[in-house]
Design an enzyme around this catalytic site. Sequence first.
Site, short mmCIF file in Angstrom:
data_model
loop_
_atom_site.label_atom_id
_atom_site.label_comp_id
_atom_site.label_asym_id
_atom_site.label_seq_id
_atom_site.Cartn_x
_atom_site.Cartn_y
_atom_site.Cartn_z
N TYR A 152 0.83 -1.20 0.00
CA TYR A 152 0.00 0.00 0.00
C TYR A 152 0.87 1.26 0.00
O TYR A 152 0.67 2.18 -0.81
CB TYR A 152 -0.93 0.00 1.21
CG TYR A 152 -1.71 1.28 1.36
CD1 TYR A 152 -2.83 1.52 0.56
CD2 TYR A 152 -1.32 2.27 2.26
CE1 TYR A 152 -3.54 2.71 0.67
CE2 TYR A 152 -2.02 3.45 2.39
CZ TYR A 152 -3.14 3.66 1.58
OH TYR A 152 -3.83 4.85 1.69
N LYS A 156 1.23 4.22 -2.97
CA LYS A 156 1.00 5.65 -2.76
C LYS A 156 2.25 6.47 -3.06
O LYS A 156 2.15 7.63 -3.48
CB LYS A 156 0.51 5.90 -1.33
CG LYS A 156 -0.88 5.30 -1.07
CD LYS A 156 -1.90 5.76 -2.10
CE LYS A 156 -3.29 5.24 -1.84
NZ LYS A 156 -4.28 5.70 -2.84
#
Length: 261
Positions: A152, A156
């Site tokens: 994750y 990002k």
Amino acid sequence: MTRYALVTGASSGIGLAMAEALARRGRNLILVSRHRDMLESIALEFTQRFGVEVLFRACDLGEPLRLSGFLLELEEGERQIDLLVNCAGIGNSGPFLAQEWAQEQDLLDLNVLALTRLCHTVGNLMAVQGGGQILNVASIMGFQPGPWMSTYAASKAYVLHFSEGLREELKKTGVKISVLCPGPTRTSFFRTAQLNADKFTDDKTMTAEEIALYTVRALDKNRAIIIPGRRNRFLAQLPRLTGRWMARKIWGSILKSRTSA
């Protein structure tokens, strides 16, 4: 020609809050999410409350064939999109090697590939029409490694760096690029990412509506990187203040202790 703001991930969280903030400003909307029933209800509510035109498309952007079909509709359609808000995204947590690969791939397909393809298609449409604005949603996790949320955080970081690079590339086309990097926000993200929300939020944690209000004002000023909240701006600077090796240890300790598992 009628202009629209296209918002992905628009059925909940920051995506829904952004859609409402834009509708309050009189913006016509195209809302995209997997949840058709929720989109239909939101479209009816916004039309009645704000007197704007709200179109919607139920589509799982993480599925390449469905994404391709949606992008083809945009290319062949006659509706002019002057703002793209790439808010659709998912998260997960826990040891990387213990994750099911299918879940990891779903995250990368949506957070990275779908966002990039939308920027490519809509960015080209905007360049042809003489300009527009794209907002990609990253996270303060994009500024640092995120052990126990490694995929994750990396996704990002991609969104952050991709958006900054694209901003420079597209200056002469009239297409403006901004990236939103929120911190912990009061949404359903923690539940879907299998994180303990109580350990991440407190009475100072921003709501999705507060994030959206801050963001639309920052878009008016064409801000490159948008980080709502003083605490979040401090956290984004943590690797510079401590060094990356220390940031790895700090975030690893925090995230390992706060997974729901």
